[in-house]
Design a protein around this motif. Structure first.
Motif, PDB file in Angstrom:
ATOM      1  N   GLU A  19       0.541  -1.213  -0.158  1.00 27.16           N
ATOM      2  CA  GLU A  19       0.029  -0.139   0.295  1.00 27.16           C
ATOM      3  C   GLU A  19       0.824   1.097   0.093  1.00 27.16           C
ATOM      4  O   GLU A  19       0.509   2.083   0.311  1.00 27.16           O
ATOM      5  CB  GLU A  19      -1.061  -0.036   1.274  1.00 27.16           C
ATOM      6  N   ASP A  48       2.705  -6.656   5.849  1.00 31.09           N
ATOM      7  CA  ASP A  48       2.502  -8.036   5.957  1.00 31.09           C
ATOM      8  C   ASP A  48       3.645  -8.940   4.387  1.00 31.09           C
ATOM      9  O   ASP A  48       3.138  -8.983   3.629  1.00 31.09           O
ATOM     10  CB  ASP A  48       1.110  -8.480   6.039  1.00 31.09           C
ATOM     11  N   ASP A 101      -5.704   1.484   3.040  1.00 27.73           N
ATOM     12  CA  ASP A 101      -6.259   0.835   2.005  1.00 27.73           C
ATOM     13  C   ASP A 101      -6.825   2.904   1.647  1.00 27.73           C
ATOM     14  O   ASP A 101      -7.658   3.142   0.422  1.00 27.73           O
ATOM     15  CB  ASP A 101      -6.465   0.509   0.801  1.00 27.73           C
ATOM     16  N   SER A 210      -6.905  -3.872  -4.715  1.00 27.10           N
ATOM     17  CA  SER A 210      -7.801  -5.191  -3.765  1.00 27.10           C
ATOM     18  C   SER A 210      -6.926  -5.904  -3.441  1.00 27.10           C
ATOM     19  O   SER A 210      -6.597  -6.372  -4.950  1.00 27.10           O
ATOM     20  CB  SER A 210      -9.399  -5.012  -3.706  1.00 27.10           C
ATOM     21  N   LYS A 211      -6.747  -6.849  -2.964  1.00 25.63           N
ATOM     22  CA  LYS A 211      -6.094  -7.871  -1.956  1.00 25.63           C
ATOM     23  C   LYS A 211      -6.571  -9.400  -2.510  1.00 25.63           C
ATOM     24  O   LYS A 211      -6.054 -10.007  -2.845  1.00 25.63           O
ATOM     25  CB  LYS A 211      -5.172  -7.820  -1.524  1.00 25.63           C
TER      26      LYS A 211
HETATM   27  N1  UDP Z   1      -3.786  -7.003   3.678  1.00 24.16           N
HETATM   28  C1  UDP Z   1      -2.670  -7.453   4.287  1.00 24.16           C
HETATM   29  N2  UDP Z   1      -2.059  -8.566   4.043  1.00 24.16           N
HETATM   30  C2  UDP Z   1      -3.111  -8.942   2.790  1.00 24.16           C
HETATM   31  C3  UDP Z   1      -4.099  -8.870   2.107  1.00 24.16           C
HETATM   32  C4  UDP Z   1      -4.410  -7.594   2.729  1.00 24.16           C
HETATM   33  O1  UDP Z   1      -2.997  -6.846   5.368  1.00 24.16           O
HETATM   34  O2  UDP Z   1      -2.635 -10.700   2.258  1.00 24.16           O
HETATM   35  C5  UDP Z   1      -3.911  -5.715   3.613  1.00 24.16           C
HETATM   36  C6  UDP Z   1      -4.596  -4.753   2.996  1.00 24.16           C
HETATM   37  O3  UDP Z   1      -3.318  -3.875   2.904  1.00 24.16           O
HETATM   38  C7  UDP Z   1      -5.697  -3.921   3.374  1.00 24.16           C
HETATM   39  C8  UDP Z   1      -6.679  -4.602   4.580  1.00 24.16           C
HETATM   40  O4  UDP Z   1      -5.670  -5.828   4.748  1.00 24.16           O
HETATM   41  O5  UDP Z   1      -5.014  -2.630   4.368  1.00 24.16           O
HETATM   42  C9  UDP Z   1      -7.446  -5.287   3.700  1.00 24.16           C
HETATM   43  O6  UDP Z   1      -7.227  -5.587   2.199  1.00 24.16           O
HETATM   44  P1  UDP Z   1      -8.202  -5.175   0.751  1.00 24.16           P
HETATM   45  O7  UDP Z   1      -7.878  -3.879   0.665  1.00 24.16           O
HETATM   46  O8  UDP Z   1      -6.996  -5.637  -0.222  1.00 24.16           O
HETATM   47  O9  UDP Z   1      -9.291  -5.719   1.026  1.00 24.16           O
HETATM   48  P2  UDP Z   1     -10.981  -5.475   0.461  1.00 24.16           P
HETATM   49  O10 UDP Z   1     -11.029  -3.694   0.876  1.00 24.16           O
HETATM   50  O11 UDP Z   1     -10.030  -5.442  -1.336  1.00 24.16           O
HETATM   51  O12 UDP Z   1     -11.719  -6.084   0.925  1.00 24.16           O
END
Ligand code: UDP
Ligand code: MG
Length: 324
Positions: A19, A48, A101, A210-211
């Motif tokens: 990020e 992470d 994020d 997004s992850k």
């Molecule tokens: N994140 C993490 N490890 C991972 C995947 C995600 O620490 O393996 C963190 C990411 O940086 C973010 C949070 O978890 O701060 C949520 O991830 P993301 O925004 O991708 O998920 P979404 O909002 O799309 O569900």
């Protein structure tokens, strides 16, 4: 924890995975938001295992801003592991988790804490006006929330929202694996926590990516099974396995007696009675289930003996000396 009476009031915990574009703005927004929050605070950023510059920025923040702490995990262990590492490091009486994020809004930290002061142990953020695509995000999420609420009995609109506040005494004892962080309110509920829900702001992701994809939904369903099992039968797994095992065994015995009766008194050969095979099958299933229950009992005893088994490895800690 008991041996360290909370040296600060609030710990903010932020998992960070690739990020780099968000971190500067995020830390500014958190600092600004915390000015309006009474008491002392710390901000724990957990890298992470990012492959971009995230950790450099985290370390810089931890070195330059008072109250900011940086952690780095040895590899990408997942959001749940990152959060657990942060929770273990947290020294606050209250803990607020949020995403890095910028989809969560740090100004809501105060909203959550205000609700908390009404006497709750968990205050769950609810992205009432969620800014994510409907088909791939909101629909699976709504279904999951409905199911988790039904099965755990802890009814919430938005389990998936990271932005939530907890009294740390309810958070620290939990052991989190897999994608388990979204079940924290339910797990805390099993401990007897009083739980409330407040609407929070939500922004579309404008920086970074997004992850996750849809496969997360299936992992969540499997984790739900585990959570349900742990809550209902963790203490006595033999009641579940042994109960069904006994039922199957007894039914098998009854069917076997019936076929035997027909053979001995009515002269019907066992080979003409398919029920006999069914009874053998049920008998075997019964014995297997009871043995499985006994194994589970042993495992549970081992489980309760293992202390501090962790799903992550902390490689670096920046911004303060370790506690012990
Ligand atoms: N994140 C993490 N490890 C991972 C995947 C995600 O620490 O393996 C963190 C990411 O940086 C973010 C949070 O978890 O701060 C949520 O991830 P993301 O925004 O991708 O998920 P979404 O909002 O799309 O569900
Ligand atoms: Mg996000």
């Amino acid at each position: 924890m008991a041996e360290h009476p909370s040296p600060c009031r609030l710990s903010v915990i932020v998992p960070v995975y690739n990020e780099e574009d968000c971190l500067d703005r995020l830390s500014d927004e958190i600092s600004a938001a915390l000015e309006g929050v009474e008491g002392t605070h710390e901000v724990i950023l957990i890298d992470d295992g990012s492959t971009d510059r995230s950790f450099d920025i985290v370390a810089e923040l931890a070195n330059s801003r008072p109250g900011f702490v940086g952690l780095r995990l040895g590899r990408n262990a997942g959001q749940t592991a990152a959060l657990s590492a942060g929770i273990a490091e947290a020294r606050g009486e209250f803990i607020v988790c949020l995403d890095a994020d910028l989809q969560n809004d740090p100004r809501d930290i105060k909203t959550l804490l205000d609700k908390m002061s009404e006497g709750y142990d968990v205050v769950s953020g609810w992205r009432k006006d969620r800014q994510d695509p409907w088909l791939t995000r909101r629909l699976p999420s709504q279904t999951a929330n409905w199911l988790i609420s039904r099965i755990t009995g802890v009814r919430l609109h938005d389990y998936g929202c990271t932005l939530k506040a907890y009294r740390s005494s309810y958070l620290k004892p939990l052991r989190l694996y897999g994608e388990m962080h979204r079940f924290i309110p339910a797990l805390a509920g099993f401990l007897g926590a009083r739980i409330a829900e407040v609407p929070v702001r939500h922004h579309a992701r404008t920086l970074g990516r997004s992850k996750y994809g849809l496969s997360r939904t299936f992992k969540v369903l499997l984790d739900l099974l585990t959570v349900k099992f742990m809550s209902a039968y963790m203490a006595k797994p033999i009641y579940l396995f042994g109960g069904w095992g006994l039922a199957a065994g007894l039914l098998g015995l009854a069917l076997a007696s019936y076929t035997l009766y027909k053979k001995l008194f009515l002269g019907v050969f066992v080979k003409d009675q398919p029920l006999f095979q069914v009874s053998i099958f049920l008998g075997l299933v019964g014995v297997q289930m009871i043995l499985m229950g006994l194994l589970a009992e042993i495992l549970i005893r081992v489980y309760f003996d293992i202390k501090d088994k962790k799903a992550y490895f902390v490689k670096d800690l920046v911004g303060r000396p370790p506690l012990t």
